[in-house]
Design an enzyme around this catalytic site. Structure first.
Site, mmCIF file in Angstrom:
data_model
loop_
_atom_site.group_PDB
_atom_site.id
_atom_site.type_symbol
_atom_site.label_atom_id
_atom_site.label_comp_id
_atom_site.label_asym_id
_atom_site.label_seq_id
_atom_site.Cartn_x
_atom_site.Cartn_y
_atom_site.Cartn_z
ATOM 1 N N SER A 34 32.937 37.497 34.746
ATOM 2 C CA SER A 34 33.421 38.529 35.680
ATOM 3 C C SER A 34 34.311 39.545 34.987
ATOM 4 C CB SER A 34 34.254 37.893 36.801
ATOM 5 O OG SER A 34 33.458 37.087 37.601
ATOM 6 N N HIS A 65 29.370 41.897 37.803
ATOM 7 C CA HIS A 65 28.320 41.263 36.988
ATOM 8 C C HIS A 65 27.124 42.211 36.962
ATOM 9 C CE1 HIS A 65 29.814 37.051 36.500
ATOM 10 N NE2 HIS A 65 30.630 37.486 37.433
ATOM 11 N N HIS A 87 25.794 32.319 40.014
ATOM 12 C CA HIS A 87 26.695 31.210 40.326
ATOM 13 C C HIS A 87 26.108 30.330 41.422
ATOM 14 C CE1 HIS A 87 29.110 34.662 38.974
ATOM 15 N NE2 HIS A 87 29.926 33.792 38.433
ATOM 16 N N TYR A 89 27.723 29.347 43.969
ATOM 17 C CA TYR A 89 28.192 29.821 45.287
ATOM 18 C C TYR A 89 27.328 30.952 45.849
ATOM 19 C CZ TYR A 89 30.647 33.589 42.732
ATOM 20 O OH TYR A 89 30.950 34.657 41.922
ATOM 21 N N GLU A 90 26.510 31.574 45.009
ATOM 22 C CA GLU A 90 25.610 32.620 45.511
ATOM 23 C C GLU A 90 24.402 31.998 46.226
ATOM 24 O OE1 GLU A 90 25.218 36.110 42.535
ATOM 25 O OE2 GLU A 90 26.030 34.454 41.350
ATOM 26 N N ALA A 117 36.185 34.478 33.683
ATOM 27 C CA ALA A 117 37.499 34.791 34.234
ATOM 28 C C ALA A 117 38.005 33.521 34.888
ATOM 29 C CB ALA A 117 37.363 35.900 35.265
ATOM 30 N N MET A 218 34.845 29.384 38.582
ATOM 31 C CA MET A 218 33.662 29.058 39.385
ATOM 32 C C MET A 218 32.353 29.160 38.583
ATOM 33 S SD MET A 218 34.718 31.312 42.698
ATOM 34 C CE MET A 218 36.414 31.388 43.300
ATOM 35 N N SER A 219 32.429 28.935 37.280
ATOM 36 C CA SER A 219 31.220 29.141 36.460
ATOM 37 C C SER A 219 31.236 28.255 35.215
ATOM 38 C CB SER A 219 31.124 30.616 36.042
ATOM 39 O OG SER A 219 32.143 30.904 35.102
ATOM 40 N N ASN A 242 44.498 35.847 36.515
ATOM 41 C CA ASN A 242 45.502 35.752 37.583
ATOM 42 C C ASN A 242 46.233 34.422 37.465
ATOM 43 O OD1 ASN A 242 42.645 34.914 38.527
ATOM 44 N ND2 ASN A 242 44.017 33.768 39.879
ATOM 45 N N HIS A 256 39.501 39.199 44.191
ATOM 46 C CA HIS A 256 38.467 39.463 43.178
ATOM 47 C C HIS A 256 38.788 40.762 42.427
ATOM 48 C CE1 HIS A 256 34.659 39.072 41.190
ATOM 49 N NE2 HIS A 256 34.154 40.169 41.711
HETATM 50 N N1 HPA Z 1 40.173 30.544 40.889
HETATM 51 C C1 HPA Z 1 38.844 30.339 40.709
HETATM 52 N N2 HPA Z 1 38.099 31.158 39.996
HETATM 53 C C2 HPA Z 1 38.686 32.210 39.424
HETATM 54 C C3 HPA Z 1 40.045 32.473 39.575
HETATM 55 C C4 HPA Z 1 40.837 31.580 40.352
HETATM 56 O O1 HPA Z 1 42.055 31.751 40.517
HETATM 57 N N3 HPA Z 1 40.320 33.602 38.878
HETATM 58 C C5 HPA Z 1 39.144 34.009 38.319
HETATM 59 N N4 HPA Z 1 38.159 33.175 38.656
#
Ligand code: HPA
Length: 281
Positions: A34, A65, A87, A89-90, A117, A218-219, A242, A256
């Protein structure tokens, strides 16, 4: 669950389509997470293949993406960069999410560099940091959704795959040395794979903190498992975009947009690190 023969046929078709569109024979795969797609801009004289032009290839539906393969030269190496990934989740199955790495293997690629990310859980991490992934926790896999679930073709890989060195020891050493050479702070730690797409609650994040997770995302992990299964070497780098918010009584939150914005800021540092690593592979 996809039958191994059917999956292999899809992988063959996709690999043949990619070969028909490029003059290159890539040896290194690069998966850009990401907000990190821009990294592929450094690749010279690229052949570019949009995912929708590759049969069976899962499309990326997420902002940040791009959805194309960029194949070309970087630091004297022939790389195939996946600009954007799909992903779980998609709505994709584990077989679909991991199809691209199977295609890379079919094309002769033996080394994969995965980026993502991630939210920083380790107290010492700050947004903007890079983290060398030393190990992972596969929450989906522990709960029964491992990409290797289903019939096994013993001629391809082992039924019971060891993951003690899921992230190649030698490549990790190269990454550390490269970071020192270029004066880049490289954190290290354990990446936890969660399904998403909702971000974690503070209670979930405190749980992850307690069990020794350094970053969450998430990947990546399904790809790492299948790459290991196929005998490929893997290097994993997380961009800490983050800080995980462990306390619900705060005005702070995560988005996001924040992930993408910080991801962009990290690109020059990540590019320097990956270029340095490529020189030494
Ligand atoms: N959590 C899950 N996936 C992420 C995060 C997060 O804080 N930041 C970037 N991808």
């Amino acid at each position: 669950m996809t039958n191994p023969d059917a999956l292999n046929a899809q992988v063959e078709t996709a690999a043949t389509a990619v070969q028909g569109r490029t003059k290159y024979q890539p040896t290194i795969g690069l998966v850009l997470g990401s907000g990190l797609s821009e990294l592929a801009d450094s690749i010279q004289n690229p052949d570019i293949i949009p995912y929708e032009e590759i049969p069976h290839w899962p499309q990326s539906t997420v902002v940040g993406h791009s959805g194309r393969l960029v194949i070309g030269e970087l630091e004297g190496k022939t790389v195939l960069a996946q600009q954007g990934r799909s992903h779980f989740y998609e709505g994709y199955s584990m077989a679909q999410v991991t199809m691209p790495v199977r295609v890379m293997h079919k094309l002769g690629i033996q080394t994969v560099i995965v980026t993502n990310a991630a939210g920083g859980i380790n107290d010492a991490f700050a947004p903007g940091d890079l983290m060398l992934i030393t190990d992972h926790i596969n929450f989906l896999g522990l709960a029964g959704n491992n990409p290797l679930r289903g019939p096994n073709d013993d001629s391809v890989g082992p039924r019971f795959l060891p993951l003690t060195h899921a992230f190649d020891v030698g490549l990790r050493q190269i990454a550390r040395q490269t970071a020192v050479t270029h004066n880049i702070t490289l954190q290290e730690g354990v990446y936890a794979y969660v399904a998403g797409p909702s971000f974690e609650t503070p209670a979930e994040l405190r749980f992850l903190h307690t069990i020794g997770v350094d970053a969450v995302g998430m990947s990546t992990v399904p790809t790492v498992i299948v790459a290991n299964y196929l005998g490929m070497r893997v290097l994993g780098i997380s961009s800490i975009t983050n800080k995980a918010i462990l306390n619900p009584d705060t005005n702070l939150t995560v988005s996001h947009e924040e992930v993408l914005e910080t991801g962009k800021l990290i690109i020059p540092k990540l590019t320097t690190l990956l270029r340095g690593v490529l020189c030494q592979i």
